[in-house]
Every structure is written in structure tokens, then in C-alpha cells.
Design an enzyme around this catalytic site. Sequence first.
Site, PDB file in Angstrom:
ATOM      1  N   CYS A   2      11.353 -39.675   5.309  1.00 57.73           N
ATOM      2  CA  CYS A   2      10.217 -40.040   6.157  1.00 57.73           C
ATOM      3  C   CYS A   2       9.512 -38.816   6.725  1.00 57.73           C
ATOM      4  O   CYS A   2      10.134 -37.777   6.952  1.00 57.73           O
ATOM      5  CB  CYS A   2      10.703 -40.885   7.322  1.00 57.73           C
ATOM      6  SG  CYS A   2      11.561 -42.354   6.794  1.00 57.73           S
ATOM      7  N   ARG A  27       8.338 -34.520   0.184  1.00 56.61           N
ATOM      8  CA  ARG A  27       9.631 -34.875   0.760  1.00 56.61           C
ATOM      9  C   ARG A  27      10.202 -36.152   0.139  1.00 56.61           C
ATOM     10  O   ARG A  27      11.371 -36.468   0.356  1.00 56.61           O
ATOM     11  CB  ARG A  27       9.485 -35.076   2.266  1.00 56.61           C
ATOM     12  CG  ARG A  27       8.956 -33.855   2.984  1.00 56.61           C
ATOM     13  CD  ARG A  27       8.499 -34.207   4.380  1.00 56.61           C
ATOM     14  NE  ARG A  27       9.598 -34.661   5.199  1.00 56.61           N
ATOM     15  CZ  ARG A  27      10.317 -33.890   6.006  1.00 56.61           C
ATOM     16  NH1 ARG A  27      10.032 -32.613   6.099  1.00 56.61           N
ATOM     17  NH2 ARG A  27      11.298 -34.385   6.717  1.00 56.61           N
ATOM     18  N   TRP A  74      10.634 -43.603   3.751  1.00 55.67           N
ATOM     19  CA  TRP A  74      11.661 -43.638   2.713  1.00 55.67           C
ATOM     20  C   TRP A  74      12.678 -44.649   3.218  1.00 55.67           C
ATOM     21  O   TRP A  74      13.365 -44.401   4.213  1.00 55.67           O
ATOM     22  CB  TRP A  74      12.266 -42.250   2.567  1.00 55.67           C
ATOM     23  CG  TRP A  74      13.132 -42.082   1.369  1.00 55.67           C
ATOM     24  CD1 TRP A  74      12.735 -42.021   0.064  1.00 55.67           C
ATOM     25  CD2 TRP A  74      14.545 -41.926   1.364  1.00 55.67           C
ATOM     26  NE1 TRP A  74      13.833 -41.840  -0.744  1.00 55.67           N
ATOM     27  CE2 TRP A  74      14.951 -41.773   0.025  1.00 55.67           C
ATOM     28  CE3 TRP A  74      15.521 -41.895   2.361  1.00 55.67           C
ATOM     29  CZ2 TRP A  74      16.282 -41.606  -0.340  1.00 55.67           C
ATOM     30  CZ3 TRP A  74      16.835 -41.724   2.003  1.00 55.67           C
ATOM     31  CH2 TRP A  74      17.206 -41.585   0.656  1.00 55.67           C
ATOM     32  N   ASN A 100      10.894 -41.626  12.462  1.00 58.63           N
ATOM     33  CA  ASN A 100      11.892 -41.075  11.531  1.00 58.63           C
ATOM     34  C   ASN A 100      13.258 -41.242  12.187  1.00 58.63           C
ATOM     35  O   ASN A 100      13.382 -41.031  13.395  1.00 58.63           O
ATOM     36  CB  ASN A 100      11.674 -39.578  11.299  1.00 58.63           C
ATOM     37  CG  ASN A 100      10.430 -39.293  10.477  1.00 58.63           C
ATOM     38  OD1 ASN A 100       9.772 -40.215  10.012  1.00 58.63           O
ATOM     39  ND2 ASN A 100      10.123 -38.028  10.313  1.00 58.63           N
ATOM     40  N   GLY A 101      14.283 -41.549  11.408  1.00 60.04           N
ATOM     41  CA  GLY A 101      15.629 -41.675  11.969  1.00 60.04           C
ATOM     42  C   GLY A 101      16.125 -43.106  11.896  1.00 60.04           C
ATOM     43  O   GLY A 101      15.535 -43.955  11.213  1.00 60.04           O
ATOM     44  N   GLU A 481      27.124 -27.646 -10.215  1.00 58.20           N
ATOM     45  CA  GLU A 481      25.699 -27.520  -9.882  1.00 58.20           C
ATOM     46  C   GLU A 481      24.825 -27.755 -11.124  1.00 58.20           C
ATOM     47  O   GLU A 481      23.779 -28.398 -11.034  1.00 58.20           O
ATOM     48  CB  GLU A 481      25.448 -26.140  -9.259  1.00 58.20           C
ATOM     49  CG  GLU A 481      23.999 -25.791  -8.984  1.00 58.20           C
ATOM     50  CD  GLU A 481      23.273 -26.725  -8.023  1.00 58.20           C
ATOM     51  OE1 GLU A 481      23.906 -27.626  -7.437  1.00 58.20           O
ATOM     52  OE2 GLU A 481      22.050 -26.570  -7.879  1.00 58.20           O
ATOM     53  N   LYS A 485      22.003 -30.654 -11.329  1.00 59.13           N
ATOM     54  CA  LYS A 485      20.584 -30.386 -11.637  1.00 59.13           C
ATOM     55  C   LYS A 485      20.120 -31.289 -12.766  1.00 59.13           C
ATOM     56  O   LYS A 485      19.070 -31.884 -12.688  1.00 59.13           O
ATOM     57  CB  LYS A 485      20.366 -28.926 -12.048  1.00 59.13           C
ATOM     58  CG  LYS A 485      20.365 -27.899 -10.959  1.00 59.13           C
ATOM     59  CD  LYS A 485      19.186 -27.922 -10.024  1.00 59.13           C
ATOM     60  CE  LYS A 485      19.414 -28.773  -8.820  1.00 59.13           C
ATOM     61  NZ  LYS A 485      20.166 -28.294  -7.738  1.00 59.13           N
ATOM     62  N   GLU A 488      19.866 -35.047 -11.665  1.00 60.15           N
ATOM     63  CA  GLU A 488      18.864 -35.442 -10.677  1.00 60.15           C
ATOM     64  C   GLU A 488      17.433 -35.333 -11.192  1.00 60.15           C
ATOM     65  O   GLU A 488      16.589 -36.131 -10.798  1.00 60.15           O
ATOM     66  CB  GLU A 488      19.037 -34.708  -9.344  1.00 60.15           C
ATOM     67  CG  GLU A 488      18.751 -33.252  -9.355  1.00 60.15           C
ATOM     68  CD  GLU A 488      19.016 -32.594  -8.011  1.00 60.15           C
ATOM     69  OE1 GLU A 488      18.866 -33.242  -6.977  1.00 60.15           O
ATOM     70  OE2 GLU A 488      19.372 -31.399  -8.009  1.00 60.15           O
ATOM     71  N   HIS A 504      43.359 -33.520 -18.664  1.00 63.62           N
ATOM     72  CA  HIS A 504      43.790 -34.578 -17.742  1.00 63.62           C
ATOM     73  C   HIS A 504      42.834 -35.761 -17.754  1.00 63.62           C
ATOM     74  O   HIS A 504      42.865 -36.592 -16.845  1.00 63.62           O
ATOM     75  CB  HIS A 504      43.940 -33.995 -16.332  1.00 63.62           C
ATOM     76  CG  HIS A 504      44.909 -32.864 -16.284  1.00 63.62           C
ATOM     77  ND1 HIS A 504      46.270 -33.064 -16.360  1.00 63.62           N
ATOM     78  CD2 HIS A 504      44.722 -31.517 -16.215  1.00 63.62           C
ATOM     79  CE1 HIS A 504      46.889 -31.883 -16.327  1.00 63.62           C
ATOM     80  NE2 HIS A 504      45.974 -30.930 -16.242  1.00 63.62           N
ATOM     81  N   LYS A 603      13.690 -34.809  -0.266  1.00 65.53           N
ATOM     82  CA  LYS A 603      13.947 -33.384  -0.104  1.00 65.53           C
ATOM     83  C   LYS A 603      14.849 -33.103   1.079  1.00 65.53           C
ATOM     84  O   LYS A 603      15.698 -32.234   1.038  1.00 65.53           O
ATOM     85  CB  LYS A 603      12.618 -32.641   0.050  1.00 65.53           C
ATOM     86  CG  LYS A 603      12.765 -31.122   0.183  1.00 65.53           C
ATOM     87  CD  LYS A 603      13.335 -30.506  -1.084  1.00 65.53           C
ATOM     88  CE  LYS A 603      13.648 -29.036  -0.966  1.00 65.53           C
ATOM     89  NZ  LYS A 603      14.574 -28.584  -2.008  1.00 65.53           N
TER      90      LYS A 603
HETATM   91  C1  F6R Z   1      20.106 -31.024  -4.958  1.00 63.09           C
HETATM   92  C2  F6R Z   1      19.628 -31.108  -3.591  1.00 63.09           C
HETATM   93  C3  F6R Z   1      20.486 -31.773  -2.577  1.00 63.09           C
HETATM   94  C4  F6R Z   1      20.558 -30.902  -1.321  1.00 63.09           C
HETATM   95  C5  F6R Z   1      21.340 -31.623  -0.213  1.00 63.09           C
HETATM   96  C6  F6R Z   1      21.506 -30.745   1.021  1.00 63.09           C
HETATM   97  O1  F6R Z   1      19.217 -30.322  -5.761  1.00 63.09           O
HETATM   98  O2  F6R Z   1      18.568 -30.636  -3.284  1.00 63.09           O
HETATM   99  O3  F6R Z   1      21.741 -32.036  -3.091  1.00 63.09           O
HETATM  100  O4  F6R Z   1      21.174 -29.695  -1.664  1.00 63.09           O
HETATM  101  O5  F6R Z   1      20.666 -32.787   0.147  1.00 63.09           O
HETATM  102  O6  F6R Z   1      20.290 -30.356   1.536  1.00 63.09           O
HETATM  103  P1  F6R Z   1      20.165 -29.152   2.539  1.00 63.09           P
HETATM  104  O7  F6R Z   1      20.513 -27.904   1.809  1.00 63.09           O
HETATM  105  O8  F6R Z   1      18.727 -29.173   2.974  1.00 63.09           O
HETATM  106  O9  F6R Z   1      21.112 -29.401   3.685  1.00 63.09           O
END
Ligand code: F6R
Length: 608
Positions: A2, A27, A74, A100-101, A481, A485, A488, A504, A603
Site C-alpha cells: 500500500c 511498490r 495491496w 497502510n497497515g 538466492e 530470483k 519470483e 537426502h 516491494k
Molecule cells: C526478493 C525480495 C524480498 C525482500 C524481502 C525483504 O527479491 O525482494 O524477498 O528481500 O521482502 O525486504 P527488505 O530487504 O526490504 O527488508
Amino acid sequence: MCGIVAYIGDLDPKEVLIEGLKRLEYRGYDSAGVAVHDGDSVAVYKMAGRIADLERRLSQVKLGGSLGIGHTRWATHGEPNDINAHPHPDYHNKVFVVHNGIIENYLAIKKELEKRGVRFRSETDTEVISNLIALNYTGDLTEAVIRAAELMEGTFGIAVIHKDEPKKLVLARRGSPLIVGIKDGCFFGTSDVAAILPHTRDVIYLEDNDIATLTPDGYKIISRGAKTVTRLLQRIEWSLEDAQLNGYPHYMLKEIYEQPEAIFNAMRGRIDIMEGVPKLGGIVPVWEELKNCKSIILLGCGTSFYAALAGKYIFESLTNLDVDAELASEFRYRRMSFLPNTFVVALSQSGETADTLAAMREAKRKGARLLGIVNVVASSIAREAGAGIYNHAGPEIGVASTKIYTSQLVILTLLALLLGRHQTLSLTDGVRILRELETLPSKAREVLKKADLIETIAQRYHRYNNWLFLGRKYNYPTALEGALKLKEVSYIHAEGYAAGEMKHGPIALINPEMPTVAIITRDEIYEKMINNIQEVKSRRGPVIAVCNEGDEKVKEMVDEVIEVPETLPFLSPILNVIPLQLLAYHCARFLGRDIDKPRNLAKSVTVE
Ligand code: F6R
């Protein structure tokens, strides 16, 4: 996630709000809306879908006035639809709120309000807020917000207007970021400074329990107990251009290419090569305790957690400390007990991740000391930590985190090296490691030169539906990681595994239809990784290897090779992750995905 934008002043509120909402798009959101006060009445326009649709609808109406609030939603309570979109009016259409929240006691309040005859239209917790404020209204909106805030539990950043007060905008925050922007008789409210940057760089970050009243004549902030408080006026230094594409087709690609600079910026001015120690100004306030600490817990979510996990290996390489990496979303509910003088180091790009913030607060309550490694200056996590190290990597806009991951690893190395030098690491060790760190920006540039090769590999493999990413020790987090990537941004199913775990279970999956990405570096577990690659190959699984330059042995075994320059083993994840980011990006591009705003993702995850 949001976003809020609110405005009072001489400019056209409709224009300011729409422009602001567009800047919040990155976002992630599923619906959007505005409420504009024209001096007599308040008009609300809101809908599920894209801001462009809302803009089209608004272009057909004339809205005057000088006051308005806007929101990108959102969904948390209730599905994404026109009715659940914000702003939410109260039952009598007097009070209008964007929020927001999450209001945790909204059901109890809702029941109480229903008993008093209020009828609800949406499924949201926000509608409870507007009705609660309306019920407490006796002619002064600020007073009504203060009274309502006392009754609400949970987190909120809200912007509120009232039909009978066409010259007043009220903002209130608890646990959700809210910023006041100021410019010559114009006042803005927003949850993200990017929304108001075209208008002003002078901002005030509200603190928890602050309530700000903005009128054409000025602003006033009151805090708990209705005391007027003064908050620091700050100037935003980063430019709007920083937040724009600069010729790249996507923010994700732009940010992948910004990594040499982000790596450099993470160490800029922080290296004392003569002494073989990093200089970290942000931790000076806690240095006496930190240098004697015995235990460190690195905390984060998603990519920031994987950075924490890579950090564990870095700390193990450079210090004698007891180090753990924890998922903040799990850690916050654990029964915590800390050794005396334990430091919890929270990693976060946004500085607003709700789980990370909550875990920090729990740890603090139980006696741990806090530090933050955060990109967004003055964000909630930075302020909660009180001390720490900023990434200085510039805004990261693509939803998938890239440049912050490599920047986080550099900062973790600096912190570990500083502590290690106060333990057993020699001056020679310190100088050697710092000199190697200084080569990383140019080595990262070398890796980026492999982009065409990686694009070709993505072209060959993007139709495979299941992928495995394998790594060991330092590069086990790289495997996690890399898989994150890929899934997502391309929506391809991918699993990251510690290669030693193959036998395993996951080895059962291997067949010609399942590519394995193997991260193999010349380090002490090199031969073990070779064995794992052999296990995959003998089951006819295709292998894409990320290995060191000139590794003929690997080249002979695998189907595709991406070579990266050699560095110290615990620094290798910083270079090895870059091809994986590019691979994910190009697979997503070939599949036509919405790369910067992948479905269902946001985001900044400011709710649990
Ligand atoms: C993956 C991604 C998320 C963030 C996670 C933490 O590409 O962007 O997994 O890493 O939501 O976000 P921050 O770093 O803002 O606390």
C-alpha cells in the site's frame, strides 16, 4: 504494498495525487483511489486495477479544490475490488481515510460500531477507522483522530479529511511510515518520498504516535499526550532520475548493472588500508559493547535473509564470534534467550519490513542490542536500530532485490573484518582482505560482460519448468538466492539446495527435463561440488555451471559454463550471484513476465 499520497495547497489536487500514485506503482498494488475535497463536498473515485485506468476515469471529471488523499492498495482484508479500494468514507460520508497497515482489533471495534447503527460497505479494517473517527468527531478532525487512535490496536499510517473541514489534512502514524513534505504553502503527506519528489525535497519523517495537522497556513505535529513536538526537517539528496529507468528496459536490469557502483558505494570512505581496518561511523555509538560482544544474530526476510546467511559464513571466516542467521518472520515468535551482550543485526533494503521490525523489537525487549544494515535512510528499521550502516546504494525499485544483496554482503564483510581485527586477524590479513574488496567493483564489471552469453543460455532453457540450484558452504546462500530470483520474476519453479543434501532427497528429481545450476568456486569444498555435478550428469540432468575463469575440469563436465573472476572464497557469493540475477531476468523476459512488478509481490512488505 500500500502507498499513501495526500495534498493540501494551491496546485490541482487531482494532478498531484495521480502523479504521486504513479510514483508508488513500483511498490506493487491491486487497486487505487482518490478523494478530492472541492470546498463543498468530497468526491471519491476508486477501482481495482491499474492507476492508468483511474487516471482515464478522472480525466472525464472536473474536480476543483485544494485538498485530497490518494492510495494504492495491496489487499490484506478483503479481496482486491472497487469497494475494498481506498479511500474509505464513514457511514455518513463525512470522514475519508486512506490507510497502510493492519488494525488488529478491527473486528471488535466493528461489532461495537454495528451496535450503534453503523453499516459497513467493505470488508476492510480501514472502514472501521473512518467510522471510529466520525463517531469521535465533535468539530475538530485532529481531536477525533487522536481519540480514535487511542482505541486502535495494530499498525497504521493514515491520511484523513473531513467534509466539514475543507482546509485540513490530518496524518497519523503508528508502525507504518508516513512523511510530511513541505513547499511554499503546499503540504504533502506520503508513505514513500518518491511520490512527492517532483514537488519537494524538504521532508519530515513522522515518528510513531505522531499526528500531523496540515492546513494552507502551516503544519503542527502532536505526539502522545497531545504535546506539540518538533521533528527534524530533512533534505532528500537522491534525485528523481535515480529512481528512473535511465534507458534500461526494466529497473531490475538497471539495478543489476548498478552493482559495481553499489559495491563501491558500500565501502566508499570506509576503508583504512594502512591499518587494515574498516571505518564504520554508524556503529561508533555502540562500539564499546560491540567490540566485546560474543554473539551475533543476523536477521532478515527473503533476499535480506539470504544475505544474512551468507554473512554467517563471512563472520565465521573472519571472527571467533558465535554467529547465527535467522528468518525474522520465524525468529519473532521464538522463545529467545541471549548470551550477555548479544547483537542482533537486522538487514533490510526498505527498512520497513514488518517481520524484521517486530523481531528486532522482541529481541530488544529480551535484552539484545540492535544494529541495522539498511538502504533507506531514516526508515523504521534504521530508527529502531539506532545504530548501524547504510548501504548508500540509491533507490531499489525493481521488486526483485539485486544490488542490495551484493551491497549487504560487502557491508557484512566490513563489519566482520572490523570485529575480526579486534580479535585474531593480523594487519596483513586486514590489508589483504580490504585490497581484495577494492577489486570487486571491477570484477563485477567483468561478470556483467557475460550478459550476452547468459541471455543465450536463458533462451535455451526458459521453457524448462523445474530448476535446481546447488551450492555449498559460502555459496549455499547463493543457490537459495538464485532460485528465489528465478521463481519470483519468471514464475518458474526453482529450488535452492545445499549440494550435500542431494542424496537426502532432491536427487530423485533429476532427469533430462530438470536443469541444475551449480555454483562451484575454487575453494576447500571444490571437489565435493565436482562430485555433486557428476551425480547430476550421470542421471542425464542438464547442468549450467557458474565457476571460476579457466576451470577446464568443470567445462568438460557440464552443458553450459558461466565463468567469473576468482576472489577470496567468502567473497565469491558477491560475484557468483550476478549471473544468477541475469539468468532470472532473461528467462522472465523470454516468458513475457511483468519483471519489475511480478504478480502477487510487493516491494516493501509492511504487513505481516
Ligand atoms: C526478493 C525480495 C524480498 C525482500 C524481502 C525483504 O527479491 O525482494 O524477498 O528481500 O521482502 O525486504 P527488505 O530487504 O526490504 O527488508
